[in-house]
Motif scaffolding. Structure first.
Motif, PDB file in Angstrom:
ATOM      1  N   VAL A 124       0.732  -1.014  -0.100  1.00  0.00           N
ATOM      2  CA  VAL A 124       0.001  -0.015  -0.097  1.00  0.00           C
ATOM      3  C   VAL A 124       0.838   1.473   0.171  1.00  0.00           C
ATOM      4  O   VAL A 124       0.518   2.175  -0.843  1.00  0.00           O
ATOM      5  CB  VAL A 124      -1.141  -0.124   1.229  1.00  0.00           C
ATOM      6  N   CYS A 163       2.161   2.072  -3.582  1.00  0.00           N
ATOM      7  CA  CYS A 163       1.204   2.571  -4.311  1.00  0.00           C
ATOM      8  C   CYS A 163       0.898   3.980  -3.875  1.00  0.00           C
ATOM      9  O   CYS A 163       0.811   4.976  -4.938  1.00  0.00           O
ATOM     10  CB  CYS A 163      -0.362   1.824  -4.038  1.00  0.00           C
ATOM     11  N   ALA A 164       1.081   4.265  -2.667  1.00  0.00           N
ATOM     12  CA  ALA A 164       0.738   5.769  -2.242  1.00  0.00           C
ATOM     13  C   ALA A 164       2.012   6.515  -2.794  1.00  0.00           C
ATOM     14  O   ALA A 164       1.701   7.831  -3.350  1.00  0.00           O
ATOM     15  CB  ALA A 164       0.887   5.746  -0.887  1.00  0.00           C
ATOM     16  N   TRP A 215       1.813   7.242  -6.918  1.00  0.00           N
ATOM     17  CA  TRP A 215       0.686   8.187  -7.135  1.00  0.00           C
ATOM     18  C   TRP A 215       1.120   9.591  -6.536  1.00  0.00           C
ATOM     19  O   TRP A 215       0.776  10.680  -7.329  1.00  0.00           O
ATOM     20  CB  TRP A 215      -0.963   7.758  -6.909  1.00  0.00           C
ATOM     21  N   ILE A 238      -6.643   4.714   0.224  1.00  0.00           N
ATOM     22  CA  ILE A 238      -5.920   3.585  -0.580  1.00  0.00           C
ATOM     23  C   ILE A 238      -6.358   2.281   0.194  1.00  0.00           C
ATOM     24  O   ILE A 238      -6.801   0.974  -0.251  1.00  0.00           O
ATOM     25  CB  ILE A 238      -4.506   3.562  -0.695  1.00  0.00           C
ATOM     26  N   MET A 246      -7.033  -1.402  -5.053  1.00  0.00           N
ATOM     27  CA  MET A 246      -6.330  -0.561  -4.590  1.00  0.00           C
ATOM     28  C   MET A 246      -6.099   0.780  -5.384  1.00  0.00           C
ATOM     29  O   MET A 246      -5.944   1.887  -4.925  1.00  0.00           O
ATOM     30  CB  MET A 246      -4.955  -1.343  -3.997  1.00  0.00           C
ATOM     31  N   GLN A 247      -5.697   0.329  -6.580  1.00  0.00           N
ATOM     32  CA  GLN A 247      -5.446   1.427  -7.546  1.00  0.00           C
ATOM     33  C   GLN A 247      -6.360   2.287  -7.856  1.00  0.00           C
ATOM     34  O   GLN A 247      -6.351   3.530  -8.227  1.00  0.00           O
ATOM     35  CB  GLN A 247      -4.874   0.768  -8.929  1.00  0.00           C
ATOM     36  N   ASP A 306      -8.955   2.884  -5.965  1.00  0.00           N
ATOM     37  CA  ASP A 306      -9.089   3.699  -4.829  1.00  0.00           C
ATOM     38  C   ASP A 306      -8.379   4.897  -4.780  1.00  0.00           C
ATOM     39  O   ASP A 306      -8.603   6.003  -4.740  1.00  0.00           O
ATOM     40  CB  ASP A 306      -9.019   2.928  -3.526  1.00  0.00           C
ATOM     41  N   ALA A 307      -6.790   4.758  -4.899  1.00  0.00           N
ATOM     42  CA  ALA A 307      -6.145   5.822  -4.983  1.00  0.00           C
ATOM     43  C   ALA A 307      -6.228   6.809  -6.077  1.00  0.00           C
ATOM     44  O   ALA A 307      -6.035   8.210  -5.765  1.00  0.00           O
ATOM     45  CB  ALA A 307      -4.656   5.145  -5.322  1.00  0.00           C
ATOM     46  N   THR A 347      -9.095   9.253  -5.439  1.00  0.00           N
ATOM     47  CA  THR A 347      -8.550  10.400  -4.471  1.00  0.00           C
ATOM     48  C   THR A 347      -7.674  11.244  -5.447  1.00  0.00           C
ATOM     49  O   THR A 347      -7.982  12.493  -5.183  1.00  0.00           O
ATOM     50  CB  THR A 347      -7.689   9.673  -3.499  1.00  0.00           C
TER      51      THR A 347
END
Length: 337
Positions: free
Chosen positions: A99, A102-103, A106, A176, A282-283, A285-286, A289
């Motif tokens: 996670v 991923c954060a 992006w 995320i 997950m992607q 969701d991110a 945002t």
């Protein structure tokens, strides 16, 4: 929420406990509570696995995410990091590492439109476990919170899953982690041999395989709007971010729970919601945002640049209550597939 199972009439929200009359016995439902919201599952169970075994697999996966990434739980890994002294090094569990990666990806790509260190700003504006209930933050309070944020201040070694607390950093992965929880739950169910299912957590969904009638899983987008549409989730996830679910008001000012980490202020553009399709929840969701923070113009440009399937719905100032949709090329291609 902006997304629902399309098992009821348009505009209605699905009740996972109520099967349709024509559904076969192998199409089963489960649901429960998690992360301050609900989860629901529809799945084809041809081997008729015990429902309790399926429930245990889902709940164990969700509990793992909560234990690692819930900043509402004082004993979670993220809460311990947030309290840790400056200079302390933390080796993260593999899920937490995924996670964070991923954060970071992006955050870099969007120049900080999503930021895992946004926690102090979220609290300033009255949201989250450390919310300041006093209303509008004083300028000096907001400045102090901004001084504690910035993803560039983190030292993250993705290869070994290590994160350095540089001092005063308060992680918030709520943009995320819920999407990741959907993916994690899917993997747990695959571990039981289930291959056809639709899992939802608080409005974020991912479908794999197909229904017993060989049709793809379907969801209803923005069911309360004239722009409502059904989308097939054929090995696809969907997530929505918007201004309709969590808001605050003080002294005549209303603001969204979505905070722009770059300015330290709640977003104040015309977007009502952004919905994203992606293979991973997950992607999705991110990205929802990111695009919500970027807004209706920069968000569309970013989505087109990165080939993101996204549907932007904006308030129409000329006609209050009317929402205007705008889809990216990737969304139109995916929605018509």
């Amino acid at each position: 929420m902006g997304i629902s199972f399309s098992t009821w009439r348009a505009g209605g929200y699905a009740n996972a406990a109520v099967p349709r009359r024509a559904d076969p016995a192998t199409l089963q439902q489960l649901g429960g509570q998690t992360m301050g919201t609900t989860w629901s599952l529809r799945f084809d169970n041809p081997r008729m696995l015990p429902l309790e075994q399926v429930r245990e697999a889902v709940e164990a996966a969700l509990a793992r995410v909560v234990a690692q990434m819930s900043h509402w739980e004082p004993a979670s890994d993220i809460s311990r990091f947030n309290r840790a002294p400056a200079g302390s090094r933390h080796v993260l569990p593999k899920e937490f590492t995924e996670v964070m990666a991923c954060a970071f990806h992006w955050a870099r790509a969007s120049a900080g439109a999503i930021d895992p260190t946004v926690g102090p700003l979220v609290a300033c504006w009255g949201f989250g476990p450390d919310a300041d209930p006093s209303g509008l933050p004083a300028p000096e309070v907001l400045a102090a919170a901004r001084a504690r944020t910035g993803w560039q201040r983190l030292e993250f070694d993705e290869a070994c899953g290590a994160l350095l607390q540089t001092g005063g950093i308060a992680l918030d992965l709520s943009g995320i982690a819920k999407g990741f929880a959907v993916d994690h739950g899917i993997e747990a169910l695959r571990g039981l041999g289930l291959t056809d299912l639709l899992l939802e957590i608080g409005g974020e969904l991912r479908g794999i395989g197909r229904r017993p009638d060989s049709q793809p899983w379907q969801v209803l987008i923005d069911g309360e709007s004239p722009a409502a549409q059904r989308i097939a989730l054929a090995d696809m996830a969907i997530a929505t971010s918007g201004d309709r679910w969590h808001r605050r008001e003080h002294e005549g000012r209303r603001w969204s729970h979505t905070i722009d980490p770059r300015s330290g202020e709640p977003v104040a553009h015309a977007l009502a919601s952004v919905t994203v399709l992606h293979a991973q929840c997950m992607q999705a969701d991110a990205l929802a945002t990111v695009l919500t923070v970027l807004g209706p113009d920069d968000g569309v440009s970013f989505a087109e640049q990165h080939d993101v399937a996204a549907l932007f719905v904006s308030h129409d100032d000329a006609s209050p209550g009317l929402r205007t949709p705008r889809a990216t090329r990737a969304w139109l291609a995916q929605a018509s597939a």
